[in-house]
Every structure is written in C-alpha cells, then in structure tokens.
Design a protein around this motif. Structure first.
Motif, mmCIF file in Angstrom:
data_model
loop_
_atom_site.group_PDB
_atom_site.id
_atom_site.type_symbol
_atom_site.label_atom_id
_atom_site.label_comp_id
_atom_site.label_asym_id
_atom_site.label_seq_id
_atom_site.Cartn_x
_atom_site.Cartn_y
_atom_site.Cartn_z
ATOM 1 N N THR A 61 -4.890 11.206 41.930
ATOM 2 C CA THR A 61 -5.915 10.694 42.829
ATOM 3 C C THR A 61 -5.402 10.734 44.264
ATOM 4 O O THR A 61 -4.251 10.381 44.524
ATOM 5 C CB THR A 61 -6.286 9.241 42.472
ATOM 6 N N GLY A 62 -6.251 11.148 45.188
ATOM 7 C CA GLY A 62 -5.885 11.140 46.600
ATOM 8 C C GLY A 62 -7.020 10.584 47.435
ATOM 9 O O GLY A 62 -8.188 10.884 47.185
ATOM 10 N N TYR A 63 -6.682 9.759 48.402
ATOM 11 C CA TYR A 63 -7.683 9.229 49.333
ATOM 12 C C TYR A 63 -7.847 10.191 50.499
ATOM 13 O O TYR A 63 -6.868 10.632 51.090
ATOM 14 C CB TYR A 63 -7.253 7.848 49.846
ATOM 15 N N VAL A 79 -9.019 19.590 50.958
ATOM 16 C CA VAL A 79 -8.183 18.761 50.077
ATOM 17 C C VAL A 79 -7.475 19.638 49.055
ATOM 18 O O VAL A 79 -8.092 20.475 48.391
ATOM 19 C CB VAL A 79 -9.021 17.667 49.391
ATOM 20 N N GLN A 80 -6.186 19.411 48.928
ATOM 21 C CA GLN A 80 -5.327 20.230 48.085
ATOM 22 C C GLN A 80 -5.813 20.240 46.625
ATOM 23 O O GLN A 80 -6.319 19.248 46.116
ATOM 24 C CB GLN A 80 -3.891 19.684 48.155
ATOM 25 N N SER A 81 -5.609 21.371 45.979
ATOM 26 C CA SER A 81 -6.164 21.574 44.637
ATOM 27 C C SER A 81 -5.505 20.705 43.569
ATOM 28 O O SER A 81 -6.050 20.562 42.474
ATOM 29 C CB SER A 81 -6.048 23.050 44.232
ATOM 30 N N GLN A 82 -4.354 20.121 43.866
ATOM 31 C CA GLN A 82 -3.677 19.277 42.873
ATOM 32 C C GLN A 82 -4.423 17.968 42.621
ATOM 33 O O GLN A 82 -4.198 17.314 41.604
ATOM 34 C CB GLN A 82 -2.242 18.969 43.315
ATOM 35 N N TYR A 83 -5.304 17.581 43.537
ATOM 36 C CA TYR A 83 -6.002 16.300 43.399
ATOM 37 C C TYR A 83 -7.203 16.429 42.468
ATOM 38 O O TYR A 83 -8.093 17.234 42.693
ATOM 39 C CB TYR A 83 -6.443 15.777 44.766
ATOM 40 N N ASP A 84 -7.202 15.602 41.419
ATOM 41 C CA ASP A 84 -8.293 15.605 40.440
ATOM 42 C C ASP A 84 -9.406 14.650 40.838
ATOM 43 O O ASP A 84 -10.570 14.877 40.532
ATOM 44 C CB ASP A 84 -7.763 15.207 39.059
ATOM 45 N N ILE A 85 -9.035 13.531 41.483
ATOM 46 C CA ILE A 85 -10.000 12.546 41.960
ATOM 47 C C ILE A 85 -9.803 12.407 43.466
ATOM 48 O O ILE A 85 -8.686 12.131 43.928
ATOM 49 C CB ILE A 85 -9.809 11.173 41.292
#
Length: 348
Positions: A61-63, A79-85
C-alpha cells in the motif's frame, strides 16, 4: 430400452472478468451401446467477489499526496507499479458532520485536471490496482460521533466512489475515533458498495496497543469486511510488544513485537501490514531501511531474520507493507518500493 442417468456436477468458477467457457459434449455407454452425444453447454464465469482483479495475497500500500509538500509531485499514472493499493490523500471534511468531499489540488499538482485524474484511476484499476480515498491524516478533522454523522460519512464516501471510481476507503484518523459509530458508518458503506469494497486503516501505534482501544475495536467489529490494518510504525515513542517488553522504534523488534499484538489480538494475518516511511524525509521519526522492513516481514511470515524478539509462531498469510508516501519514495529514487515491493510479493 435401458436408460442411463447422467448427473452433471456444477462447479462455480470465478474470474477477474467474465469470460465464456464451453463444455465438451459427453456420451453415456451401457450394454445397449453408446448414446448420442450431448449438446455442448456454454456458460459465462461470474466476476470475482471483489468485482474485478482480486488483491494479491501479499500486497503493498502507498499513500499518494494530493498536495505538494516538497516531495516529488505525481499524477496517479506516475505511481510505481509495485503498489497494489493506492490511498489518495486526503478527503476533506465538509460543513455537514461526518461528510467528506474530495478536492483535487490541480494548481499544486501542475495543472492536473479532474478528468485526467479520473482516467488515471481507471487505468490503475485496469492494471489490477486498487485506488481508495483516505480519510483523515495529520490535520484531518472528520468526526463520526453519532448515527447521523455515520450515515453522512457512508453516503459521502460512496458518492466519491461513484464520482471518481475509488475502490474503497482508508481510515487514517489520527485524533481518535468512536468505535460504535465508525463501525456503523463502515457497515453502511459496505451495504451500499457490496463485497468489492476495500477498507484499510492506518492507526498510530498507541491506537493498537490494546483491543479495548477504539481503533482496535473498530477493526475487530468489521473483521468480516476489513481488508488490512497498516499501523504507522513511526512518529511514535517506545511501545510495548506482545511479550510485555518495551521496544524502541526503528528496529526489527519494534515492527515484529508490535505487529504481534494485532496478530494475536484477533485480526487475521492477512489483515495486518507494516506501515513505514519511504525515506528519512517521510516522517519525523521512525524511518527504517528497506532491509529492516524485509527482515521484519521474513520474521513474521517465515520465522527468519528476527531480532531479539521471535514470535511463538509464523504468519505466512501476513498481508504486507505500507508506506508514506509514493511521492517520498519517488523523491528517493523509488528505493523503498524497488526493495520492499518484490520482497512482499515474493513472500510464501
């Protein structure tokens, strides 16, 4: 004449999006010979219960900052692709008690338009990500303290979901919450949004020290519809771990021994994530290197790379990690997501 009864067993199939499937014709055989071939049956899978691509077992998760505070300014598409939420920060309180709205900071974000924002949200969702609206933050003043404000909260959040395409809501109220009425609000929202609703929380460490705390109570009250609690392991003093010992922030033990309270206090491992700053500039205190974050994840999920505290058991379903923020991560060359993201997704 002899008759052969053929019983079809029905299987329920889920898919990220509906697809058409066909069954091969069958025949039945007995002493009288082989029957004619049956008619091929065509069906359509139903969409998965979350209305789209399900979250991975282990998620990041990233804000995302809807303001410019010196961190790298991003569009949702950046937003970087590693963030799922992706938690859009933040909704704004209105004059109506409990109600929230969202005001895109187009000027602060270099002319980012509402139409672009909505299109970027849809593109992230098409790529399998969840985009949610975060309520609160350090300066958030949303109060849900009675039944009317709970209704206002649910109605307004659902309206934002419909307007912008958000998948759900993040509860990041740093000035406390009322468990009774926040529970009512989130259940009301769930009734409107259905099983696709994503609900996350970002309590401070003090909020999750005991199951009697309002935040912890709320999480347990909505355990059946809760996605993940990403406690903020930063901007905190020393805290008690589940073993009764005091741990200082910034260490593997601080992450693991405090997570243990939630893991043994009633939350499912899949509902527990580790919230940390993306860089030294992302928080006033409590930054830990990605290596320490990964060691803590390993300790909890696999029982390896622990510090002095070692949990009595492992939690292989641990959900993952969260960071403040995607912007501070980008400012630091994506060092956090490049290291923690693959590690989370590689957990057992």
């Amino acid at each position: 004449a002899a008759f052969v009864a053929v019983t079809w067993k029905e299987y329920e199939v889920e898919a990220a999006s509906p697809v058409t499937v066909a069954e091969v014709p069958v025949t039945a055989t007995n002493a009288a010979g082989e029957s004619a071939k049956s008619t091929a049956v065509t069906g359509t899978t139903r969409a998965s219960s979350d209305g789209g691509t399900a979250l991975p077992k282990h998620a990041v998760t990233g804000y995302w900052q809807n303001f410019n505070n010196g961190a790298a300014v991003q569009k949702i598409s950046d937003v970087q692709s590693q963030y799922d939420i992706i938690a859009v920060s933040f909704a704004d309180a209105t004059a109506t008690p409990g109600a929230v709205t969202f005001n895109l900071d187009s000027a602060g974000l270099g002319g980012y338009t509402v139409d672009q924002f909505k299109a970027d949200v849809q593109a992230k969702k098409a790529a399998g990500k969840k985009v949610i609206i975060s309520i609160g933050g350090e300066r958030g003043t949303v109060a849900v303290n009675d039944s009317a404000s709970a209704t206002n909260f649910a109605n307004s959040v659902y309206s934002l979901m419909q307007t912008y395409g958000f998948d759900g809501v993040d509860i990041d109220l740093e000035n406390g919450l009322n468990a009774t009425y926040m529970t009512q609000a989130l259940r009301s929202l769930s009734a409107k949004a259905g099983s696709s609703l994503v609900i996350t929380m970002a309590p401070q460490t003090i909020d999750m020290q005991s199951t009697s705390n309002g935040y912890f109570q709320t999480a347990l009250n909505i355990k059946d519809i809760l996605t993940v609690v990403n406690m903020q392991y930063y901007n905190s003093g020393s805290m008690l771990g589940c073993d009764g010992k005091v741990y200082s922030q910034g260490s593997v033990d601080f992450l693991t021994a405090l997570a243990c309270i939630q893991l043994e206090g009633g939350l499912a491992p899949s509902q527990v994530g580790l919230g940390v700053p993306a860089s030294t500039r992302g928080a006033g205190s409590g930054y830990v290197s990605p290596t320490i974050v990964n060691n803590a994840l390993d300790c909890l999920a696999k029982g390896t790379n622990c510090g002095s505290f070692k949990p009595s058991r492992t939690y292989p379903d641990l959900r993952g990690a969260m960071t403040w923020s995607t912007n501070w991560d980008a400012t630091a060359g994506n060092a956090w997501s490049n290291a923690v993201g693959p590690h989370v997704h590689g957990l057992p």
